[in-house]
Design a protein around this motif. Structure first.
Motif, PDB file in Angstrom:
ATOM      1  N   PRO A  26       0.826  -1.209   0.000  1.00 16.81           N
ATOM      2  CA  PRO A  26       0.000   0.000   0.000  1.00 16.81           C
ATOM      3  C   PRO A  26       0.870   1.274   0.000  1.00 16.81           C
ATOM      4  CG  PRO A  26      -0.835  -1.582   1.603  1.00 16.81           C
ATOM      5  CD  PRO A  26       0.470  -2.122   1.098  1.00 16.81           C
ATOM      6  N   GLU A  27       0.388   2.311  -0.711  1.00 17.08           N
ATOM      7  CA  GLU A  27       1.154   3.558  -0.872  1.00 17.08           C
ATOM      8  C   GLU A  27       1.598   4.150   0.468  1.00 17.08           C
ATOM      9  OE1 GLU A  27       2.583   5.078  -3.439  1.00 17.08           O
ATOM     10  OE2 GLU A  27       1.926   3.300  -4.518  1.00 17.08           O
ATOM     11  N   LEU A  28       0.706   4.091   1.476  1.00  9.06           N
ATOM     12  CA  LEU A  28       1.058   4.723   2.758  1.00  9.06           C
ATOM     13  C   LEU A  28       2.143   3.942   3.499  1.00  9.06           C
ATOM     14  CD1 LEU A  28      -2.498   5.920   3.567  1.00  9.06           C
ATOM     15  CD2 LEU A  28      -0.503   7.415   3.407  1.00  9.06           C
ATOM     16  N   LEU A  29       2.197   2.635   3.270  1.00 11.37           N
ATOM     17  CA  LEU A  29       3.295   1.863   3.860  1.00 11.37           C
ATOM     18  C   LEU A  29       4.613   2.195   3.155  1.00 11.37           C
ATOM     19  CD1 LEU A  29       1.743  -1.654   4.596  1.00 11.37           C
ATOM     20  CD2 LEU A  29       2.484   0.059   6.242  1.00 11.37           C
ATOM     21  N   LYS A  30       4.538   2.411   1.840  1.00  7.90           N
ATOM     22  CA  LYS A  30       5.740   2.856   1.103  1.00  7.90           C
ATOM     23  C   LYS A  30       6.218   4.194   1.666  1.00  7.90           C
ATOM     24  CE  LYS A  30       4.531   1.300  -3.586  1.00  7.90           C
ATOM     25  NZ  LYS A  30       5.032  -0.049  -3.605  1.00  7.90           N
ATOM     26  N   GLU A  31       5.234   5.072   1.913  1.00 11.92           N
ATOM     27  CA  GLU A  31       5.564   6.414   2.431  1.00 11.92           C
ATOM     28  C   GLU A  31       6.206   6.311   3.820  1.00 11.92           C
ATOM     29  OE1 GLU A  31       2.344   9.171   1.637  1.00 11.92           O
ATOM     30  OE2 GLU A  31       3.123  10.529   3.170  1.00 11.92           O
ATOM     31  N   MET A  44      16.342  -0.935  11.936  1.00 15.11           N
ATOM     32  CA  MET A  44      15.434  -1.623  12.876  1.00 15.11           C
ATOM     33  C   MET A  44      14.039  -1.829  12.312  1.00 15.11           C
ATOM     34  SD  MET A  44      16.030  -0.737  16.810  1.00 15.11           S
ATOM     35  CE  MET A  44      15.549   0.963  16.884  1.00 15.11           C
ATOM     36  N   GLY A  45      13.712  -1.123  11.241  1.00 12.09           N
ATOM     37  CA  GLY A  45      12.350  -1.171  10.705  1.00 12.09           C
ATOM     38  C   GLY A  45      11.999  -2.548  10.160  1.00 12.09           C
ATOM     39  N   THR A  46      10.732  -2.892  10.266  1.00 19.35           N
ATOM     40  CA  THR A  46      10.258  -4.162   9.709  1.00 19.35           C
ATOM     41  C   THR A  46      10.462  -4.157   8.190  1.00 19.35           C
ATOM     42  OG1 THR A  46       8.606  -4.463  11.440  1.00 19.35           O
ATOM     43  CG2 THR A  46       8.180  -5.593   9.368  1.00 19.35           C
ATOM     44  N   VAL A  69       4.590  -4.682  20.559  1.00 24.02           N
ATOM     45  CA  VAL A  69       5.718  -4.445  21.472  1.00 24.02           C
ATOM     46  C   VAL A  69       6.922  -4.059  20.627  1.00 24.02           C
ATOM     47  CG1 VAL A  69       7.230  -5.466  23.217  1.00 24.02           C
ATOM     48  CG2 VAL A  69       4.804  -6.064  23.173  1.00 24.02           C
ATOM     49  N   GLY A  70       7.313  -2.784  20.696  1.00 24.11           N
ATOM     50  CA  GLY A  70       8.404  -2.282  19.865  1.00 24.11           C
ATOM     51  C   GLY A  70       7.847  -1.664  18.587  1.00 24.11           C
ATOM     52  N   VAL A  71       7.555  -0.390  18.649  1.00 24.29           N
ATOM     53  CA  VAL A  71       6.863   0.310  17.552  1.00 24.29           C
ATOM     54  C   VAL A  71       7.852   0.864  16.528  1.00 24.29           C
ATOM     55  CG1 VAL A  71       5.442   2.346  17.038  1.00 24.29           C
ATOM     56  CG2 VAL A  71       4.917   0.921  19.035  1.00 24.29           C
ATOM     57  N   PHE A  72       8.975   1.360  17.015  1.00 29.65           N
ATOM     58  CA  PHE A  72       9.934   2.131  16.198  1.00 29.65           C
ATOM     59  C   PHE A  72       9.154   3.228  15.452  1.00 29.65           C
ATOM     60  CE2 PHE A  72      13.087   2.302  12.512  1.00 29.65           C
ATOM     61  CZ  PHE A  72      13.904   3.193  13.179  1.00 29.65           C
ATOM     62  N   THR A  73       9.298   3.344  14.126  1.00 27.79           N
ATOM     63  CA  THR A  73       8.583   4.411  13.406  1.00 27.79           C
ATOM     64  C   THR A  73       7.179   3.983  12.963  1.00 27.79           C
ATOM     65  OG1 THR A  73       9.717   3.690  11.414  1.00 27.79           O
ATOM     66  CG2 THR A  73      10.679   5.565  12.575  1.00 27.79           C
ATOM     67  N   GLY A  74       6.838   2.708  13.203  1.00 32.03           N
ATOM     68  CA  GLY A  74       5.444   2.312  13.046  1.00 32.03           C
ATOM     69  C   GLY A  74       5.073   1.561  11.780  1.00 32.03           C
ATOM     70  N   TYR A  75       6.045   0.956  11.089  1.00 34.01           N
ATOM     71  CA  TYR A  75       5.681   0.225   9.860  1.00 34.01           C
ATOM     72  C   TYR A  75       4.716  -0.927  10.170  1.00 34.01           C
ATOM     73  CZ  TYR A  75       6.073  -2.001   5.275  1.00 34.01           C
ATOM     74  OH  TYR A  75       5.793  -2.543   4.042  1.00 34.01           O
ATOM     75  N   THR A 102       7.935  10.007  14.429  1.00 29.93           N
ATOM     76  CA  THR A 102       8.478  10.145  13.069  1.00 29.93           C
ATOM     77  C   THR A 102       7.474   9.635  12.038  1.00 29.93           C
ATOM     78  OG1 THR A 102      10.714   9.794  13.925  1.00 29.93           O
ATOM     79  CG2 THR A 102      10.426   9.475  11.569  1.00 29.93           C
ATOM     80  N   GLY A 103       6.836   8.519  12.360  1.00 26.80           N
ATOM     81  CA  GLY A 103       5.885   7.923  11.411  1.00 26.80           C
ATOM     82  C   GLY A 103       4.446   8.364  11.625  1.00 26.80           C
ATOM     83  N   LEU A 104       4.185   9.057  12.741  1.00 28.71           N
ATOM     84  CA  LEU A 104       2.799   9.397  13.103  1.00 28.71           C
ATOM     85  C   LEU A 104       2.049  10.197  12.014  1.00 28.71           C
ATOM     86  CD1 LEU A 104       0.618   9.105  15.234  1.00 28.71           C
ATOM     87  CD2 LEU A 104       1.574  11.103  16.422  1.00 28.71           C
ATOM     88  N   PRO A 105       2.700  11.153  11.328  1.00 28.04           N
ATOM     89  CA  PRO A 105       1.946  11.882  10.287  1.00 28.04           C
ATOM     90  C   PRO A 105       1.399  10.958   9.201  1.00 28.04           C
ATOM     91  CG  PRO A 105       4.005  13.030  10.793  1.00 28.04           C
ATOM     92  CD  PRO A 105       4.045  11.725  11.524  1.00 28.04           C
ATOM     93  N   VAL A 106       2.129   9.898   8.882  1.00 29.44           N
ATOM     94  CA  VAL A 106       1.646   8.961   7.853  1.00 29.44           C
ATOM     95  C   VAL A 106       0.476   8.136   8.414  1.00 29.44           C
ATOM     96  CG1 VAL A 106       2.296   7.152   6.210  1.00 29.44           C
ATOM     97  CG2 VAL A 106       4.009   8.826   6.937  1.00 29.44           C
ATOM     98  N   ILE A 107       0.580   7.769   9.699  1.00 23.63           N
ATOM     99  CA  ILE A 107      -0.516   7.026  10.351  1.00 23.63           C
ATOM    100  C   ILE A 107      -1.787   7.883  10.374  1.00 23.63           C
ATOM    101  CG2 ILE A 107      -1.284   6.141  12.608  1.00 23.63           C
ATOM    102  CD1 ILE A 107       1.651   5.126  12.995  1.00 23.63           C
ATOM    103  N   LYS A 108      -1.607   9.188  10.655  1.00 23.54           N
ATOM    104  CA  LYS A 108      -2.766  10.105  10.672  1.00 23.54           C
ATOM    105  C   LYS A 108      -3.347  10.220   9.271  1.00 23.54           C
ATOM    106  CE  LYS A 108      -1.636  12.945  14.675  1.00 23.54           C
ATOM    107  NZ  LYS A 108      -1.048  14.177  15.176  1.00 23.54           N
TER     108      LYS A 108
END
Ligand SMILES: C[S@@+](CC[C@H](N)C(=O)[O-])C[C@H]1O[C@@H](n2cnc3c(N)ncnc32)[C@H](O)[C@@H]1O
Length: 138
Positions: A26-31, A44-46, A69-75, A102-108
């Protein structure tokens, strides 16, 4: 060079990413992956192929409530939020709020923030608290 995961050659791993994983990611996961690549601990990202496996397991399990458990930037957090139903919930625990932010704007942007409760804490302490709350409700 990309990590090769369980595969034995970089060429085969690249082939799978190029033909199977990236075209359907999905585009937002790419972002989110692009945003995460700027983080000093980006390693560290998935990985996106591992993400695909997690997504499959969430669908098979028909998951609705999860603990990250262990969010990092949220991928993996975002891919979970995209996989569970709109009234699903994720308790997301990490000691590093800055990485999560760091990743929250993409999650929003994905419109799934309402499914996520972020807890800034060491995992064991947060999990103990969740268990205590559960026992209190019995
Ligand atoms: C491998 S990364 C997680 C990758 C993430 N799931 C993703 O999709 O990119 C590990 C994360 O665990 C967090 N962490 C390490 N020790 C922790 C602990 N004791 N309690 C909570 N979080 C911890 C780190 O801050 C880091 O963000």
């Amino acid at each position: 060079m990309e990590p090769i995961s369980v595969l034995q050659t970089h060429d085969l791993y690249k082939y799978i990413l190029d033909t199977s994983v990236y075209p359907t990611e999905p585009e937002l996961l790419k972002e989110l992956r692009a945003v995460s690549a700027t983080h000093p601990n980006a390693f560290m990202g998935t990985a996106p192929d591992a993400g695909r496996m997690i997504q499959l397991l969430l669908k098979i399990a028909n998951a609705k409530r999860t603990i990250e458990v262990g969010v990092f930037t949220g991928y993996s957090l975002l891919l979970t939020a995209l996989a569970i139903p709109d009234d699903g919930k994720i308790v997301a625990i990490d000691i590093d709020r800055k990485a999560f932010e760091t990743g929250l704007p993409v999650i929003k942007k994905a419109g799934v923030e309402h499914k996520i409760e972020f807890i800034e804490s060491k995992a064991v302490a947060a999990l103990d608290k969740l268990l205590d709350n559960l026992v209190e409700k019995l």
